[in-house]
Write an enzyme that holds these catalytic residues in place. Structure first.
Site, short mmCIF file in Angstrom:
data_model
loop_
_atom_site.label_atom_id
_atom_site.label_comp_id
_atom_site.label_asym_id
_atom_site.label_seq_id
_atom_site.Cartn_x
_atom_site.Cartn_y
_atom_site.Cartn_z
N LYS A 169 0.84 -1.20 0.00
CA LYS A 169 0.00 0.00 0.00
C LYS A 169 0.88 1.25 0.00
CE LYS A 169 -3.81 -2.45 2.08
NZ LYS A 169 -4.43 -2.97 3.30
N ASP B 151 -11.25 1.79 3.74
CA ASP B 151 -11.48 0.35 3.54
C ASP B 151 -12.95 0.08 3.23
OD1 ASP B 151 -9.38 -1.49 3.66
OD2 ASP B 151 -9.22 -1.36 5.85
N GLN C 14 -5.09 -2.35 9.61
CA GLN C 14 -4.86 -3.63 8.95
C GLN C 14 -5.39 -4.78 9.81
OE1 GLN C 14 -3.66 -3.86 5.81
NE2 GLN C 14 -3.90 -6.07 5.83
#
Ligand code: GUN
Length: 293
Positions: free
Chosen positions: A52, A119, A96
């Site tokens: 990322k 997300d 995460q």
């Protein structure tokens, strides 16, 4: 049979994003900033976050990573989320997953401000997606929708079968494909581990999305001649034929299924590269205040 080239489509989108960032710089607008919170030492999570960061750099975004030991308390992690929610420099952030067992992922996700939840996991974003309202769409389903759109795949009136009902992929993609808009309008069947007559249902799909998390689960006898097959699976197996010593396989038995379908995503190089692109698209939208404005 035509391969759906996710690597190329992802590159095209990254170029479009990089062009937008260049315009922002020319107009003295702050460039998008994506932050990631990484808890513990999970190897896969470290790789995801590194990828990322790399993708952010490539398109000109600022990226930062907040690393914590796996012993961090839930209370402290909630404070980190609150800090990022209030930091005006940061447009969007992700925590995460997976998190250590003593931390509730639901509690953490619910604490993220929906406008910064790039997300697309927050219940407000999921609710907006269900209601066909603006919000952040989970990254992998967003990427899949882009693959479908940019490959010119007809969706209206088609029967789409999704195999797998995860919160991150199967459930949201089934919602997106059934919505009343262009590049959707499918009749969707969402299948899972308890579905009866799975083979018959899959064999009636015009578009088959495999997101069950089982290697080579979809065999040729489950696929209609001429169907479009999208493979979300990613399984690492040892291989003596590659330098790295491993190779990736999907949820679809590619060699046999590819002979039957009209279009298929390869693994690697299909859905995989689109996930990070989905995240970048959400971050750009967040920075431009295109959602929740
Ligand atoms: N772990 C595996 N995939 C994802 C993802 O897309 N987002 C987050 N936050 N964690 C993940």
């Amino acid at each position: 049979m035509k391969l759906i080239d996710g690597k190329k489509i992802a590159e095209d989108i990254r170029t479009e994003i990089a062009n937008e960032v260049r315009k922002m710089i020319d107009n003295e607008i702050k460039v998008p900033h994506l932050a990631a919170v990484l808890v513990g030492e999970d190897a896969a999570s470290q790789t995801y976050v590194t990828n990322k960061e790399k993708a952010c750099k490539e398109v000109g975004f600022i990226s930062s990573v907040y690393r914590y030991s796996e012993t961090i308390s839930e209370k402290k992690l909630l404070e980190v989320v609150e800090f990022l929610n209030n930091d005006e420099e940061i447009d969007g952030f992700i925590v995460q997953l997976p998190l250590p067992k003593h931390i509730s992922p639901g509690k953490i996700i619910r604490a993220i401000k929906p406008e910064k939840d790039v997300d697309g996991f927050h219940p407000v974003n999921i609710g907006n997606m269900v209601l066909n309202l603006q919000g952040h769409v989970p990254a992998t389903p967003y990427g899949i929708m882009q693959l479908i759109k940019r490959s010119g795949i007809e969706t209206e009136g088609k029967h789409c079968v999704v195999v797998g009902r995860s919160n991150i992929v199967g459930t949201p993609v089934s919602i997106l494909l059934s919505r009343n808009n262009k590049n959707a309008n499918c009749t969707v069947t969402l299948c899972h581990s308890k579905t009866n007559n799975l083979k018959e249902i899959c064999s009636s799909a015009d578009i088959l999305i495999a997101a069950i998390g089982k290697m080579e689960f979809i065999k040729a006898d489950m696929v209609k001649q001429g169907a479009v097959v999208i493979d979300v699976g990613m399984h690492r197996i040892e291989s003596s034929e590659t330098k790295s010593g491993f190779r990736l396989k999907g949820d679809v038995a590619f060699d046999e299924v590819s002979k039957k379908c009209s279009m298929i995503t390869p693994v690697p190089g299909g859905v995989g590269p689109m996930t990070i692109v989905g995240l970048l698209m959400n971050t750009l939208k967040a920075a431009k205040k295109e959602v929740y404005n």
